[in-house]
Design a protein around this motif. Structure first.
Motif, PDB file in Angstrom:
ATOM      1  N   ASN A 195      -0.604  17.361  -9.850  1.00 37.87           N
ATOM      2  CA  ASN A 195      -0.298  16.173 -11.671  1.00 37.87           C
ATOM      3  C   ASN A 195       0.305  15.037 -10.540  1.00 37.87           C
ATOM      4  OD1 ASN A 195      -1.715  17.510 -12.930  1.00 37.87           O
ATOM      5  ND2 ASN A 195      -0.257  18.581 -13.761  1.00 37.87           N
ATOM      6  N   LEU A 196       0.158  14.245 -10.443  1.00 38.94           N
ATOM      7  CA  LEU A 196       0.806  12.702 -10.268  1.00 38.94           C
ATOM      8  C   LEU A 196       2.516  12.470 -11.158  1.00 38.94           C
ATOM      9  CD1 LEU A 196      -3.186  11.516  -8.799  1.00 38.94           C
ATOM     10  CD2 LEU A 196      -0.683  12.463  -7.300  1.00 38.94           C
ATOM     11  N   THR A 197       3.181  12.216 -10.361  1.00 47.11           N
ATOM     12  CA  THR A 197       3.789  11.419 -11.289  1.00 47.11           C
ATOM     13  C   THR A 197       3.608   9.448 -11.200  1.00 47.11           C
ATOM     14  OG1 THR A 197       5.718  10.230  -9.373  1.00 47.11           O
ATOM     15  CG2 THR A 197       5.468  12.156 -10.477  1.00 47.11           C
ATOM     16  N   LEU A 198       3.537   8.444 -11.651  1.00 44.36           N
ATOM     17  CA  LEU A 198       3.621   7.162 -11.900  1.00 44.36           C
ATOM     18  C   LEU A 198       4.014   6.635 -10.100  1.00 44.36           C
ATOM     19  CD1 LEU A 198       2.141   4.641 -12.943  1.00 44.36           C
ATOM     20  CD2 LEU A 198       4.231   4.211 -14.029  1.00 44.36           C
ATOM     21  N   ALA A 199       5.070   7.527  -9.525  1.00 45.76           N
ATOM     22  CA  ALA A 199       5.409   6.793  -8.127  1.00 45.76           C
ATOM     23  C   ALA A 199       4.837   7.301  -7.523  1.00 45.76           C
ATOM     24  CB  ALA A 199       7.092   7.438  -8.478  1.00 45.76           C
ATOM     25  N   THR A 200       4.382   8.345  -7.428  1.00 41.50           N
ATOM     26  CA  THR A 200       3.025   8.417  -6.672  1.00 41.50           C
ATOM     27  C   THR A 200       1.654   7.953  -6.818  1.00 41.50           C
ATOM     28  OG1 THR A 200       4.045  10.950  -6.454  1.00 41.50           O
ATOM     29  CG2 THR A 200       1.584  10.535  -5.256  1.00 41.50           C
ATOM     30  N   VAL A 201       1.100   7.443  -7.417  1.00 41.29           N
ATOM     31  CA  VAL A 201      -0.134   6.928  -8.061  1.00 41.29           C
ATOM     32  C   VAL A 201       0.557   5.229  -7.368  1.00 41.29           C
ATOM     33  CG1 VAL A 201      -1.462   5.457  -9.941  1.00 41.29           C
ATOM     34  CG2 VAL A 201      -0.935   8.311  -9.965  1.00 41.29           C
ATOM     35  N   GLU A 202       1.403   5.005  -7.689  1.00 38.59           N
ATOM     36  CA  GLU A 202       1.950   3.445  -6.999  1.00 38.59           C
ATOM     37  C   GLU A 202       2.266   3.707  -5.565  1.00 38.59           C
ATOM     38  OE1 GLU A 202       6.004   2.876  -9.312  1.00 38.59           O
ATOM     39  OE2 GLU A 202       5.237   1.841 -10.367  1.00 38.59           O
TER      40      GLU A 202
ATOM     41  N   ALA B 262      -1.241   2.585  -0.412  1.00 39.43           N
ATOM     42  CA  ALA B 262      -1.639   2.644   0.573  1.00 39.43           C
ATOM     43  C   ALA B 262      -3.127   2.066   1.175  1.00 39.43           C
ATOM     44  CB  ALA B 262      -1.776   4.542   0.519  1.00 39.43           C
ATOM     45  N   LEU B 263      -4.276   2.295  -0.539  1.00 41.93           N
ATOM     46  CA  LEU B 263      -5.325   1.936  -0.268  1.00 41.93           C
ATOM     47  C   LEU B 263      -4.745   0.379  -0.627  1.00 41.93           C
ATOM     48  CD1 LEU B 263      -6.283   4.737  -2.946  1.00 41.93           C
ATOM     49  CD2 LEU B 263      -7.028   4.780  -0.431  1.00 41.93           C
ATOM     50  N   GLY B 264      -4.338  -0.635  -0.662  1.00 44.02           N
ATOM     51  CA  GLY B 264      -3.964  -1.749  -0.800  1.00 44.02           C
ATOM     52  C   GLY B 264      -4.655  -2.179  -2.403  1.00 44.02           C
ATOM     53  N   VAL B 265      -4.722  -1.013  -3.435  1.00 47.30           N
ATOM     54  CA  VAL B 265      -4.974  -1.922  -4.807  1.00 47.30           C
ATOM     55  C   VAL B 265      -4.279  -1.802  -5.359  1.00 47.30           C
ATOM     56  CG1 VAL B 265      -7.445  -0.873  -4.809  1.00 47.30           C
ATOM     57  CG2 VAL B 265      -6.104   0.432  -5.336  1.00 47.30           C
ATOM     58  N   THR B 266      -4.649  -2.438  -6.874  1.00 48.29           N
ATOM     59  CA  THR B 266      -3.304  -1.715  -7.531  1.00 48.29           C
ATOM     60  C   THR B 266      -3.576  -0.815  -8.807  1.00 48.29           C
ATOM     61  OG1 THR B 266      -4.964  -3.032 -10.118  1.00 48.29           O
ATOM     62  CG2 THR B 266      -3.761  -4.489  -8.184  1.00 48.29           C
ATOM     63  N   VAL B 267      -2.449  -0.322  -9.260  1.00 51.28           N
ATOM     64  CA  VAL B 267      -2.287   0.729 -10.099  1.00 51.28           C
ATOM     65  C   VAL B 267      -3.558   1.032 -11.081  1.00 51.28           C
ATOM     66  CG1 VAL B 267      -0.988   2.509 -11.653  1.00 51.28           C
ATOM     67  CG2 VAL B 267      -0.030   0.837  -9.604  1.00 51.28           C
ATOM     68  N   ALA B 268      -3.653   0.308 -11.514  1.00 48.96           N
ATOM     69  CA  ALA B 268      -5.257  -0.149 -12.245  1.00 48.96           C
ATOM     70  C   ALA B 268      -6.238   0.505 -11.857  1.00 48.96           C
ATOM     71  CB  ALA B 268      -5.400  -1.545 -13.000  1.00 48.96           C
ATOM     72  N   VAL B 269      -6.446  -0.500 -10.525  1.00 52.55           N
ATOM     73  CA  VAL B 269      -7.843   0.244  -9.815  1.00 52.55           C
ATOM     74  C   VAL B 269      -7.943   1.800  -9.884  1.00 52.55           C
ATOM     75  CG1 VAL B 269      -8.677  -0.096  -7.407  1.00 52.55           C
ATOM     76  CG2 VAL B 269      -7.597  -2.294  -8.563  1.00 52.55           C
ATOM     77  N   VAL B 270      -7.000   2.189  -9.346  1.00 57.19           N
ATOM     78  CA  VAL B 270      -6.487   3.757  -8.986  1.00 57.19           C
ATOM     79  C   VAL B 270      -7.013   4.731 -10.396  1.00 57.19           C
ATOM     80  CG1 VAL B 270      -4.971   5.775  -8.744  1.00 57.19           C
ATOM     81  CG2 VAL B 270      -4.513   3.810  -6.848  1.00 57.19           C
ATOM     82  N   PHE B 271      -6.619   3.937 -11.346  1.00 56.32           N
ATOM     83  CA  PHE B 271      -6.402   4.479 -12.437  1.00 56.32           C
ATOM     84  C   PHE B 271      -7.636   4.634 -13.094  1.00 56.32           C
ATOM     85  CE2 PHE B 271      -1.917   4.392 -14.181  1.00 56.32           C
ATOM     86  CZ  PHE B 271      -2.040   5.967 -14.059  1.00 56.32           C
ATOM     87  N   ALA B 272      -8.476   3.365 -13.239  1.00 53.11           N
ATOM     88  CA  ALA B 272     -10.230   3.086 -13.173  1.00 53.11           C
ATOM     89  C   ALA B 272     -11.275   3.939 -12.502  1.00 53.11           C
ATOM     90  CB  ALA B 272     -10.650   1.793 -13.188  1.00 53.11           C
ATOM     91  N   ALA B 273     -10.585   4.363 -11.106  1.00 55.10           N
ATOM     92  CA  ALA B 273     -11.174   4.991 -10.280  1.00 55.10           C
ATOM     93  C   ALA B 273     -11.053   6.405 -10.598  1.00 55.10           C
ATOM     94  CB  ALA B 273     -10.763   5.299  -8.831  1.00 55.10           C
TER      95      ALA B 273
ATOM     96  N   HIS C 138      -2.080  17.948   0.793  1.00 58.03           N
ATOM     97  CA  HIS C 138      -1.161  17.592  -0.657  1.00 58.03           C
ATOM     98  C   HIS C 138      -2.362  16.946  -1.584  1.00 58.03           C
ATOM     99  CE1 HIS C 138       2.034  16.998  -4.241  1.00 58.03           C
ATOM    100  NE2 HIS C 138       1.665  15.175  -3.145  1.00 58.03           N
ATOM    101  N   VAL C 139      -3.012  15.913  -0.496  1.00 55.34           N
ATOM    102  CA  VAL C 139      -3.939  14.981  -0.974  1.00 55.34           C
ATOM    103  C   VAL C 139      -5.695  15.631  -1.455  1.00 55.34           C
ATOM    104  CG1 VAL C 139      -5.484  13.172   0.247  1.00 55.34           C
ATOM    105  CG2 VAL C 139      -3.233  13.427   0.391  1.00 55.34           C
ATOM    106  N   SER C 140      -5.400  16.435  -0.976  1.00 59.37           N
ATOM    107  CA  SER C 140      -6.806  17.143  -0.968  1.00 59.37           C
ATOM    108  C   SER C 140      -6.165  17.502  -3.024  1.00 59.37           C
ATOM    109  CB  SER C 140      -7.304  18.639  -0.301  1.00 59.37           C
ATOM    110  OG  SER C 140      -8.586  18.876  -0.629  1.00 59.37           O
ATOM    111  N   ARG C 141      -5.523  18.267  -3.033  1.00 60.99           N
ATOM    112  CA  ARG C 141      -4.984  18.973  -4.507  1.00 60.99           C
ATOM    113  C   ARG C 141      -5.096  18.133  -5.453  1.00 60.99           C
ATOM    114  NH1 ARG C 141      -3.054  23.791  -5.401  1.00 60.99           N
ATOM    115  NH2 ARG C 141      -1.501  22.325  -6.923  1.00 60.99           N
ATOM    116  N   ILE C 142      -4.673  16.751  -4.946  1.00 58.28           N
ATOM    117  CA  ILE C 142      -4.263  15.354  -5.842  1.00 58.28           C
ATOM    118  C   ILE C 142      -6.440  15.175  -6.222  1.00 58.28           C
ATOM    119  CG2 ILE C 142      -4.089  13.143  -6.084  1.00 58.28           C
ATOM    120  CD1 ILE C 142      -1.247  13.374  -4.063  1.00 58.28           C
ATOM    121  N   GLU C 143      -7.077  15.522  -4.681  1.00 58.01           N
ATOM    122  CA  GLU C 143      -8.065  14.569  -4.864  1.00 58.01           C
ATOM    123  C   GLU C 143      -9.433  15.723  -6.094  1.00 58.01           C
ATOM    124  OE1 GLU C 143     -12.058  13.185  -1.866  1.00 58.01           O
ATOM    125  OE2 GLU C 143      -9.751  13.996  -1.301  1.00 58.01           O
TER     126      GLU C 143
END
Length: 72
Positions: free
Chosen positions: A26-33, A38-49, A16-21
């Motif tokens: 497709n991701l839900t906002l809950a999954t992004v959160e 898990a990564l110790g960052v904000t949602v904004a950082v995930v979207f920027a990445a 599942h993680v491989s498919r996300i990467e």
């Protein structure tokens, strides 16, 4: 962090993680959160990445078929 470790933290299969990467899942906002937590960052950082992530988008079915050699 490895896909295996992230999968463990998210309590999902490694595939599942491989498919996300790879962009195949497709991701839900809950999954992004959950990923951000898990990564110790904000949602904004995930979207920027995600905007600066892999340079090539996943291949479409048409692109995959175009690469296959034709039978003669």
């Amino acid at each position: 962090m490895t896909q295996e470790r992230l999968a463990e933290l998210l309590d999902v299969p490694t595939q599942h993680v491989s498919r996300i990467e790879s962009g195949a899942q497709n991701l839900t906002l809950a999954t992004v959160e959950r990923i951000a937590t898990a990564l110790g960052v904000t949602v904004a950082v995930v979207f920027a990445a995600s905007l600066t992530g892999p340079k090539r988008p996943p291949k479409t079915k048409r692109q995959k078929l175009a690469k296959k050699p034709r039978a003669t």
